[in-house]
Design an enzyme around this catalytic site. Structure first.
Site, mmCIF file in Angstrom:
data_model
loop_
_atom_site.group_PDB
_atom_site.id
_atom_site.type_symbol
_atom_site.label_atom_id
_atom_site.label_comp_id
_atom_site.label_asym_id
_atom_site.label_seq_id
_atom_site.Cartn_x
_atom_site.Cartn_y
_atom_site.Cartn_z
ATOM 1 N N GLU A 38 10.835 13.941 -45.688
ATOM 2 C CA GLU A 38 9.985 13.801 -44.498
ATOM 3 C C GLU A 38 10.279 14.905 -43.483
ATOM 4 O OE1 GLU A 38 7.469 11.695 -44.240
ATOM 5 O OE2 GLU A 38 7.951 10.863 -46.212
ATOM 6 N N GLU A 79 9.281 6.964 -36.405
ATOM 7 C CA GLU A 79 8.932 7.906 -37.472
ATOM 8 C C GLU A 79 9.250 7.315 -38.846
ATOM 9 O OE1 GLU A 79 7.221 10.623 -39.398
ATOM 10 O OE2 GLU A 79 7.328 10.977 -37.241
ATOM 11 N N GLU A 86 3.020 5.042 -44.558
ATOM 12 C CA GLU A 86 2.358 6.058 -45.382
ATOM 13 C C GLU A 86 2.728 5.908 -46.853
ATOM 14 O OE1 GLU A 86 3.225 9.875 -43.675
ATOM 15 O OE2 GLU A 86 1.799 9.582 -42.045
#
Length: 132
Positions: A38, A79, A86
């Site tokens: 990420e 985050e 996602e």
């Protein structure tokens, strides 16, 4: 579908010290995976670490220092949650769908608002230090 609404996933540990150790291990694995995969997580962490060091050195109260560090931690936490959303959406399907886009956009908006909160918090606490 679950045959019995009280059925527990085979991936869930049930109790005791083993559950705590397993949860800790999974958390560390999640942090390692986020670091590897990420980009936004890495960016936010690389901004947060020096900012935390700066917060520790600033001539401010302990409560202000805590707030500065907490908003940075909150950005990283949100985050991670966004990345989880996602990943779950991509696991369901990689084809474009309006509901998938909505879920990803909502997660992104949550990160954006958290970053704005952190910036405003830092401005309110740190700017007066330099204005003295």
């Amino acid at each position: 579908m679950l045959q019995n609404e009280h059925q527990i996933s085979e991936f869930k540990s049930t109790s005791g010290l083993n559950r705590i150790f397993a949860a800790s291990r999974y958390s560390i694995q999640g942090l390692q995976l986020a670091w590897k995969t990420e980009h936004a997580f890495r960016q936010e962490l690389l901004v947060s670490i020096p900012a935390i060091l700066a917060a520790l050195l600033l001539p401010i109260s302990r409560l202000e220092r805590l707030v500065l560090i907490m908003v940075l931690a909150l950005v990283v936490i949100v985050e991670l949650l966004n990345s989880a959303v996602e990943a779950a959406i991509d696991r369901i399907s990689l084809e474009r769908h309006p509901l998938s886009k909505n879920a990803k956009d909502f997660g992104s908006a949550a990160v954006f608002l958290t970053v704005i909160l952190a910036i405003v918090t830092w401005a309110v606490i740190v700017l007066p230090v330099f204005m003295r």
